[in-house]
Scaffold this motif. Structure first.
Motif, mmCIF file in Angstrom:
data_model
loop_
_atom_site.group_PDB
_atom_site.id
_atom_site.type_symbol
_atom_site.label_atom_id
_atom_site.label_comp_id
_atom_site.label_asym_id
_atom_site.label_seq_id
_atom_site.Cartn_x
_atom_site.Cartn_y
_atom_site.Cartn_z
ATOM 1 N N PRO A 165 32.403 -1.848 -71.585
ATOM 2 C CA PRO A 165 32.067 -3.275 -71.703
ATOM 3 C C PRO A 165 31.776 -3.968 -70.380
ATOM 4 N N ILE A 166 32.351 -3.469 -69.267
ATOM 5 C CA ILE A 166 32.187 -4.128 -67.969
ATOM 6 C C ILE A 166 31.870 -3.075 -66.908
ATOM 7 N N VAL A 167 30.827 -3.324 -66.102
ATOM 8 C CA VAL A 167 30.497 -2.421 -64.993
ATOM 9 C C VAL A 167 30.191 -3.255 -63.746
ATOM 10 N N ASP A 168 30.452 -2.688 -62.591
ATOM 11 C CA ASP A 168 30.131 -3.324 -61.321
ATOM 12 C C ASP A 168 28.983 -2.586 -60.652
ATOM 13 N N ILE A 169 28.032 -3.348 -60.119
ATOM 14 C CA ILE A 169 26.900 -2.791 -59.404
ATOM 15 C C ILE A 169 27.030 -3.173 -57.936
ATOM 16 N N TYR A 170 26.928 -2.173 -57.041
ATOM 17 C CA TYR A 170 27.188 -2.395 -55.620
ATOM 18 C C TYR A 170 25.933 -2.439 -54.755
ATOM 19 N N SER A 171 24.768 -2.190 -55.326
ATOM 20 C CA SER A 171 23.537 -2.119 -54.528
ATOM 21 C C SER A 171 23.693 -1.107 -53.400
ATOM 22 N N ASN A 172 24.436 -0.081 -53.690
ATOM 23 C CA ASN A 172 24.674 1.034 -52.778
ATOM 24 C C ASN A 172 24.589 2.276 -53.658
ATOM 25 N N LEU A 173 23.497 3.004 -53.543
ATOM 26 C CA LEU A 173 23.209 4.055 -54.506
ATOM 27 C C LEU A 173 24.309 5.102 -54.588
ATOM 28 N N GLU A 174 24.875 5.456 -53.461
ATOM 29 C CA GLU A 174 25.932 6.466 -53.505
ATOM 30 C C GLU A 174 27.138 5.971 -54.295
ATOM 31 N N LYS A 175 27.429 4.664 -54.191
ATOM 32 C CA LYS A 175 28.531 4.083 -54.950
ATOM 33 C C LYS A 175 28.173 3.930 -56.426
ATOM 34 N N ASP A 176 26.901 3.630 -56.684
ATOM 35 C CA ASP A 176 26.473 3.351 -58.052
ATOM 36 C C ASP A 176 26.140 4.614 -58.845
ATOM 37 N N LEU A 177 25.885 5.719 -58.160
ATOM 38 C CA LEU A 177 25.462 6.935 -58.864
ATOM 39 C C LEU A 177 26.471 7.432 -59.899
ATOM 40 N N PRO A 178 27.770 7.444 -59.617
ATOM 41 C CA PRO A 178 28.707 7.894 -60.659
ATOM 42 C C PRO A 178 28.584 7.077 -61.949
ATOM 43 N N LEU A 179 28.382 5.774 -61.823
ATOM 44 C CA LEU A 179 28.198 4.937 -63.009
ATOM 45 C C LEU A 179 26.911 5.324 -63.725
ATOM 46 N N PHE A 180 25.822 5.475 -62.980
ATOM 47 C CA PHE A 180 24.550 5.821 -63.609
ATOM 48 C C PHE A 180 24.637 7.175 -64.308
ATOM 49 N N GLU A 181 25.337 8.117 -63.691
ATOM 50 C CA GLU A 181 25.507 9.435 -64.321
ATOM 51 C C GLU A 181 26.329 9.313 -65.608
ATOM 52 N N GLN A 182 27.299 8.426 -65.611
ATOM 53 C CA GLN A 182 28.097 8.200 -66.817
ATOM 54 C C GLN A 182 27.229 7.616 -67.935
ATOM 55 N N LEU A 183 26.290 6.726 -67.556
ATOM 56 C CA LEU A 183 25.431 6.093 -68.550
ATOM 57 C C LEU A 183 24.309 7.022 -69.021
ATOM 58 N N GLU A 184 23.837 7.877 -68.101
ATOM 59 C CA GLU A 184 22.758 8.813 -68.452
ATOM 60 C C GLU A 184 22.922 10.081 -67.624
ATOM 61 N N PRO A 185 23.625 11.084 -68.149
ATOM 62 C CA PRO A 185 23.864 12.314 -67.400
ATOM 63 C C PRO A 185 22.563 12.940 -66.899
ATOM 64 N N GLY A 186 22.573 13.350 -65.628
ATOM 65 C CA GLY A 186 21.401 13.978 -65.031
ATOM 66 C C GLY A 186 20.407 13.003 -64.441
ATOM 67 N N ILE A 187 20.780 11.741 -64.346
ATOM 68 C CA ILE A 187 19.829 10.717 -63.902
ATOM 69 C C ILE A 187 19.625 10.696 -62.392
#
Length: 501
Positions: free
Chosen positions: A99-121
């Motif tokens: 329900p809640i996610v934080d975006i850091y505008s730092n790709l290395e920090k944000d990548l784990p979230l993106f992978e959780q939302l779409e594996p292999g992204i």
């Protein structure tokens, strides 16, 4: 030759143009209808709370830095900038899984979230942002600082080819569908289009450059609030001799022999000028300040124009801190497409709206009494709606109820000790905004490629600056607009950012 220049309106574009022209030796007078300078970037204080009334996102720091350098100013001497971490928080309505996610505008920090939302992204998002960054730099060097119709090289194949590379004939929605599968990721990447007042299904894919601005540069905040930008521009303008007149609504642009020669005020008095630049709403300038024979964009133009949404805004002073919120917070409605349909295609107050909450006291606690927060809550609504007092009251309660659910704050209303609401009619009254739009003309394909020019075709020495003309909407974009009108007035044909005045 030194000119007497009048600028109508003191938005970011008007203030930006005033400082540039004054530094070049002209006598510049800025005339503002309201009691405070800043246009939509306004401010007010009440009961110990300080509220920025309009823009709240500091994006494109490179554009701000470039503008200040043009004036031989060190931006750090004017603005105390803080890079936000996280950049913003996203609330997905009805999403039990995440329900809640934080975006850091730092790709290395944000990548784990993106992978959780779409594996292999990972490889796709890296390539997508790399291309967005390249396109942003290309757009900045080739198009953003170019006065349309001023340089014949715009028709050269080199320029046309670069324009095609920006995907102007594909929509953001279809472009993102080719890259990603996760609806949540696509929403995160599409949200920036709200700043352009556009529907992703109708906005050119070239605006993927907004994602480069977000993820590659980050989101900043000037301590003291967005109004510190206005204070900085005014201070620089005063340094170079700009005169500012407030509480002075202009009723007419005086035209003699098809030349702008000054402005007329409500009491019938006039002020002479060699050049007039309007930073007022472009519809108001063209249809209300100019007689019919001198209108380049008459009413029939506006009847066909696509206008950005208006907004329902609540300024809330609370008696406590809300830890659930970050500085910037975005709540995405469950039915994304229906929300845009209600904003653009079948205008109505959105039933399940996406909305935005700014809590500047997260970064700047001095904007409220100790131990408390102030909130800026913005809900995009269609322009031109007639809203009764009863309907407004009902919708206010609806938004508060959504906030209580989304933020898990059932007692939210008990925390509110100050409240002010702001609607379409307020935008009309305060800024002469066409249909009460909060932003101006939307960035559709047509209104991107054929945005109103920054000069009048009917009246010599009459120019335009701000969100209504090129390149468009947003504070940094309005600073680019200031540089463009400066080039136009000074007859400078450079198509790239100026190196110095």
């Amino acid at each position: 030759m030194k000119k007497n220049i009048i600028i109508i309106g003191s938005g970011i574009g008007g203030l930006g143009a005033a400082a540039l022209l004054a530094k070049s030796g002209h006598n510049v007078t800025v005339i503002e209808k309201n009691t405070t300078l800043g246009g939509r970037a306004n401010i007010f204080k009440a009961e110990g709370y300080t509220f920025d009334m309009g823009p709240s996102w500091y994006l494109m720091p490179d554009v701000f830095e470039h503008y200040f350098k043009l004036l031989n100013e060190d931006i750090t001497e004017h603005l105390d900038l803080v890079k936000l971490a996280p950049s913003y928080r996203v609330f997905f309505s009805g999403d039990n899984e995440l329900p809640i996610v934080d975006i850091y505008s730092n790709l290395e920090k944000d990548l784990p979230l993106f992978e959780q939302l779409e594996p292999g992204i990972t490889p796709k998002i890296k390539e997508y942002l790399k291309r967005s960054g390249e396109q942003y730099e290309m757009a900045k060097e080739t198009f953003m600082y170019r006065n349309l119709g001023f340089s014949t090289d715009f028709l050269k194949w080199r320029i046309i080819k670069k324009g095609i590379e920006l995907n102007p004939f594909q929509t953001m929605q279809s472009y993102l569908n080719k890259w990603f599968e996760s609806d949540r990721i696509k929403k995160i990447l599409e949200y920036t289009l709200v700043f352009l007042g556009s529907d992703p299904a109708k906005t050119p894919a070239m605006y993927n450059i907004m994602n480069a601005i977000d993820f590659n540069m980050g989101v900043y905040y000037p301590k003291g609030g967005i109004y510190e930008i206005v204070n900085a521009l005014v201070a620089i303008g005063k340094k170079h001799g700009v005169t500012y007149k407030t509480s002075a609504p202009v009723t007419k642009i005086v035209v003699e022999k098809k030349r702008a020669t000054g402005v007329q005020f409500k009491d019938g008095s006039t002020l002479h000028a060699d050049t007039v630049i309007s930073n007022a709403d472009l519809w108001f300038t063209e249809t209300q300040l100019l007689d019919t024979p001198y209108q380049t964009y008459p009413e029939r133009y506006w009847e066909k124009a696509v206008v950005s949404p208006s907004a329902f805004i609540m300024y809330l002073g609370l008696n406590r801190k809300l830890d659930v919120l970050s500085h910037h917070n975005l709540r995405f409605g469950a039915d994304w497409k229906q929300n845009f349909k209600e904003l653009f295609d079948a205008p109505q107050l959105p039933n399940d709206p996406s909305y935005y909450i700014c809590k500047p006291t997260e970064t700047d606690p001095e904007l409220a009494p100790p131990g408390t927060d102030n909130l800026f809550v913005l809900v995009p609504i269609p322009p031109g709606l007639t809203i009764s007092e009863g309907a407004a009251s009902t919708y206010r309660q609806k938004i508060l109820n959504l906030m209580k659910t989304d933020l898990n704050l059932p007692n939210l209303e008990d925390y509110i000790v100050y409240e002010r609401c702001y609607w379409s009619d307020d935008f009309k009254r305060d800024y002469n905004a066409y249909k009460g739009t909060a932003l101006g003309l939307a960035h559709t394909l047509k209104q991107t490629l054929k945005r109103p020019l920054n000069y009048s075709k009917k009246v010599k020495n009459l120019y335009y600056v701000g969100a209504g003309t090129s390149p468009g909407i947003g504070m940094p974009i309005c600073l680019i607009s200031a540089e463009l009108v400066y080039k136009r007035v000074m007859n400078i044909k450079a198509s790239k950012p100026l190196k110095q005045l």
